[in-house]
Enzyme design. Structure first.
Site, short mmCIF file in Angstrom:
data_model
loop_
_atom_site.label_atom_id
_atom_site.label_comp_id
_atom_site.label_asym_id
_atom_site.label_seq_id
_atom_site.Cartn_x
_atom_site.Cartn_y
_atom_site.Cartn_z
N GLU A 92 19.86 3.44 -38.52
CA GLU A 92 18.81 3.96 -37.91
C GLU A 92 18.58 4.75 -37.54
OE1 GLU A 92 15.12 4.76 -39.09
OE2 GLU A 92 14.28 3.31 -40.39
N ASP A 93 17.23 5.46 -36.37
CA ASP A 93 17.10 6.56 -35.17
C ASP A 93 16.42 4.73 -34.35
OD1 ASP A 93 14.55 6.29 -36.88
OD2 ASP A 93 14.54 8.10 -36.45
N ASP A 96 11.13 -0.25 -35.16
CA ASP A 96 9.30 -0.32 -34.81
C ASP A 96 8.77 -1.84 -35.10
OD1 ASP A 96 7.47 0.93 -33.10
OD2 ASP A 96 6.33 1.83 -34.54
N PHE A 145 5.97 6.10 -27.26
CA PHE A 145 6.70 6.71 -28.67
C PHE A 145 7.54 8.03 -28.12
CE2 PHE A 145 6.68 10.54 -32.15
CZ PHE A 145 5.93 9.46 -33.51
N ARG A 158 13.74 17.56 -32.89
CA ARG A 158 14.17 16.70 -33.95
C ARG A 158 15.69 17.20 -33.17
NH1 ARG A 158 12.77 13.26 -37.89
NH2 ARG A 158 11.43 13.96 -39.40
P1 IMP Z 1 9.48 0.99 -38.74
O1 IMP Z 1 9.40 0.06 -40.07
O2 IMP Z 1 7.60 0.38 -38.30
O3 IMP Z 1 10.12 0.03 -37.55
O4 IMP Z 1 9.02 2.74 -38.03
C1 IMP Z 1 10.09 2.84 -38.51
C2 IMP Z 1 10.69 4.41 -38.30
O5 IMP Z 1 9.26 5.39 -37.60
C3 IMP Z 1 11.24 5.14 -37.64
O6 IMP Z 1 12.19 5.23 -38.54
C4 IMP Z 1 11.26 6.65 -37.16
O7 IMP Z 1 11.51 6.90 -37.65
C5 IMP Z 1 9.92 6.05 -36.65
N1 IMP Z 1 9.10 6.15 -35.74
C6 IMP Z 1 8.96 4.56 -34.62
N2 IMP Z 1 8.74 4.91 -33.76
C7 IMP Z 1 9.32 5.96 -33.32
C8 IMP Z 1 8.94 6.95 -31.93
O8 IMP Z 1 8.70 6.36 -30.93
N3 IMP Z 1 9.68 8.04 -32.30
C9 IMP Z 1 9.70 8.26 -33.51
N4 IMP Z 1 9.87 7.81 -34.69
C10 IMP Z 1 9.35 6.81 -34.95
MG MG Z 2 13.94 6.37 -39.67
#
Ligand code: IMP
Ligand code: MG
Length: 168
Positions: A92-93, A96, A145, A158
């Protein structure tokens, strides 16, 4: 838009090499890296090349964000190979809220893999809603963010080689 560097390209590359070494040391048999598109493409490409044990790769396409706003999770493509009885690492990148990974872990668990680990480049613990065990973390960051190195806002940025945050 003004973007301030948070993690330089050099810092990313050093840390990704370390993560690759850790994974190489931890797995003797074959491990399947599953990249969560699109945000993890840069990380996946670099991580893959820093692992010297046997790996295969798969991609899963999901989105949970609309711009910088949280939306519903939608699965676009789930055509991965049979993972039954195999070791899997979700790449994963960023983690959050944890909702995306929680959804994916539940989905993949139904396919009976031998193990599922998570390797994330970034961890934003301040915003966690669902606890997820993270085996490999590149960097823990504050509640910014961030964009770059695969991460986007409205599909932009990106291509930046570093990770930065947008100044409000
Ligand atoms: P989660 O489901 O809230 O954990 O969100 C995860 C996904 O939201 C990540 O895989 C990202 O693609 C996107 N995301 C969350 N925070 C950021 C950020 O700060 N910048 C860009 N994408 C984000
Ligand atoms: Mg992601």
């Amino acid at each position: 838009m003004n973007i301030t560097t948070l993690i330089s390209a050099k810092e990313i590359s050093n840390r990704v090499s370390e993560l690759g070494q850790d994974i190489s040391n931890d797995y003797q048999g074959t491990v399947i890296l599953i990249s969560v598109l699109k945000g993890s493409i840069c990380f996946m490409a670099d991580l893959l090349r820093s692992i010297d044990s046997d790996v295969t790769i798969e991609f899963i396409s999901i989105s949970s964000y609309k711009g910088a706003m949280k939306g519903n999770i939608s699965l676009h493509d789930n055509s991965i190979e049979d993972i039954q009885g195999k070791h899997v690492i979700l790449v994963e990148d960023i983690v959050d809220s944890g909702r995306t990974l929680s959804f994916l872990i539940e989905l993949l668990s139904k396919k009976n893999p031998k193990s599922i680990d998570v390797c994330t480049l970034l961890d934003k613990p301040a915003r966690r809603e669902v606890e997820i065990p993270l085996s490999y973390i590149g960097f823990e960051i504050d509640d910014y963010f961030v964009v770059g190195y695969g991460l986007d806002v409205n599909q932009k940025y990106r291509n930046l080689p570093y990770i930065g945050y947008i100044e409000q």
